[in-house]
Design a protein around this motif. Sequence first.
Motif, mmCIF file in Angstrom:
data_model
loop_
_atom_site.group_PDB
_atom_site.id
_atom_site.type_symbol
_atom_site.label_atom_id
_atom_site.label_comp_id
_atom_site.label_asym_id
_atom_site.label_seq_id
_atom_site.Cartn_x
_atom_site.Cartn_y
_atom_site.Cartn_z
ATOM 1 N N VAL A 1 -8.184 -13.949 48.909
ATOM 2 C CA VAL A 1 -8.184 -13.398 47.540
ATOM 3 C C VAL A 1 -7.062 -14.089 46.778
ATOM 4 C CG1 VAL A 1 -7.913 -11.345 46.108
ATOM 5 C CG2 VAL A 1 -9.079 -11.167 48.316
ATOM 6 N N ASP A 2 -7.416 -14.838 45.751
ATOM 7 C CA ASP A 2 -6.455 -15.701 45.051
ATOM 8 C C ASP A 2 -5.655 -14.895 44.019
ATOM 9 O OD1 ASP A 2 -5.081 -17.657 43.669
ATOM 10 O OD2 ASP A 2 -6.698 -19.109 43.809
ATOM 11 N N SER A 3 -4.401 -14.604 44.357
ATOM 12 C CA SER A 3 -3.566 -13.810 43.448
ATOM 13 C C SER A 3 -3.231 -14.569 42.167
ATOM 14 C CB SER A 3 -2.281 -13.384 44.165
ATOM 15 O OG SER A 3 -1.521 -14.519 44.532
ATOM 16 N N ILE A 4 -3.205 -15.895 42.224
ATOM 17 C CA ILE A 4 -2.892 -16.678 41.020
ATOM 18 C C ILE A 4 -4.037 -16.596 40.012
ATOM 19 C CG2 ILE A 4 -2.533 -19.025 40.147
ATOM 20 C CD1 ILE A 4 -0.828 -19.570 42.614
ATOM 21 N N VAL A 5 -5.270 -16.688 40.493
ATOM 22 C CA VAL A 5 -6.430 -16.541 39.599
ATOM 23 C C VAL A 5 -6.440 -15.139 38.991
ATOM 24 C CG1 VAL A 5 -8.953 -16.456 39.491
ATOM 25 C CG2 VAL A 5 -7.825 -18.297 40.741
ATOM 26 N N ILE A 6 -6.156 -14.127 39.807
ATOM 27 C CA ILE A 6 -6.116 -12.753 39.287
ATOM 28 C C ILE A 6 -5.027 -12.627 38.224
ATOM 29 C CG2 ILE A 6 -5.670 -10.343 39.857
ATOM 30 C CD1 ILE A 6 -6.736 -10.908 42.673
ATOM 31 N N ASN B 1 -1.619 -26.320 48.921
ATOM 32 C CA ASN B 1 -2.928 -26.180 49.555
ATOM 33 C C ASN B 1 -3.123 -24.836 50.242
ATOM 34 O OD1 ASN B 1 -1.091 -26.616 51.575
ATOM 35 N ND2 ASN B 1 -2.371 -28.059 52.740
ATOM 36 N N ILE B 2 -2.364 -23.825 49.773
ATOM 37 C CA ILE B 2 -2.491 -22.469 50.310
ATOM 38 C C ILE B 2 -2.790 -21.506 49.175
ATOM 39 C CG2 ILE B 2 -1.326 -20.581 51.528
ATOM 40 C CD1 ILE B 2 0.452 -22.672 52.869
ATOM 41 N N ILE B 3 -3.836 -20.705 49.336
ATOM 42 C CA ILE B 3 -4.134 -19.657 48.357
ATOM 43 C C ILE B 3 -3.025 -18.605 48.448
ATOM 44 C CG2 ILE B 3 -5.754 -17.817 47.721
ATOM 45 C CD1 ILE B 3 -6.776 -20.633 47.142
#
Length: 391
Positions: A206-211, A247-249
């Motif tokens: 779950v990509d916290s940066i996109v959220i 390279n890490i979500i």
Amino acid sequence: MNNIIKKSQDIKDWLISVRRDFHMYPELGIEEYRTMNKICNILEELNIEYKNEVADTGVVGIIRGNHKGKTIALRADMDALPIFERNNVEYKSKIDGKMHACGHDAHMTILLGVAKILVEMKEEIKGNIKLIFQPAEETIGGAERMIKEGIMENPKVDAVFGLHMAPEIPVGKIGIKYGKMNASSDTLNIQIFGESTHGAYPHSGVDSIVIASQVINALQTIVSRKVSPIDSAVISIGQINGGTAHNIISNSVNMKGTLRTLSPKTRDVALTNIKDIVENIPKTMGGKGKFIREEGYMSLINSDNMVNLVRESVNQLLGEKNVITIDSPSLGVEDFSYFLKDTDGAFFRLGCRNEKKDIIYDGHSDRFNIDENSLPIGVAIQVLNVIKFLK
């Protein structure tokens, strides 16, 4: 009126000397021990009773008139800023990295000048004058702390006045504002939680940066869609941190920002919507959001009748042409607002700009300075405000 102007001009050299001493030895919030002691020494010289160490470094003096009546309070803030001064003047700060860059040195000086004049008139005064020297306006907020320690009681304050140096207004002119003058502030702490995974397989986490990006965009709709177009609010995210490698979500993002509003209702609406967005948008994307609010200062809202009193004082002393009515409030903050929460009063701006002397720099600038001709003007206005109110 001429007598008040003369008394204020007669102590001009003394005012300049006091102000320059404060300026050379600036102290940050809750560190104002030398400043406190200097204020106490001057009050003792004037035979004015006082209490010190209020809210750590504050001072409250009182002049008791010879006749019973109301009580008026005047406030001056005391603290400096963590700024290296760049002015090439003989009274330049002697403390590296600290500077009176917002005029608090002048505020204290003016209040002491008012005390010097009014204590000589106390036999004629009907009522009491409280002299509030407040620490930590620039940091943790000394006003609310002093109020909680009871300075507005015994005797109860019926009206309160304050002023602020105004580098945008020419010396000899005064700025007044009816109603809302300064914004409230809140610090926004936002945490977004996701689930870490390899950057090549984002579907596994779950990509916290996109959220976080979705949350930031949604926060801006509060101002455009939840706040009336004729009201004002600002939501700004000034810090964002997240991720450990390219390279890490990322499994978490921390954000920090500020909310500024003018009305208490708009403040409540904005805070409610911020909480809803931070908690609900991450849920729809498989994550989690947490919102922590750090409450800042409240809105400064002047009492119109007290602003009228200031206007009358300025008209009588300087002439109507030297009164500037400020049309728009500032989204900057000022903790004088706490004094106005339950008490009538007014905060006004004292012109100190002089382009011929290169005194043109804004507050919090390392080149900030004042035209010292503003000092006796500020004294005269506050003296007349006291006399008019107590009459």
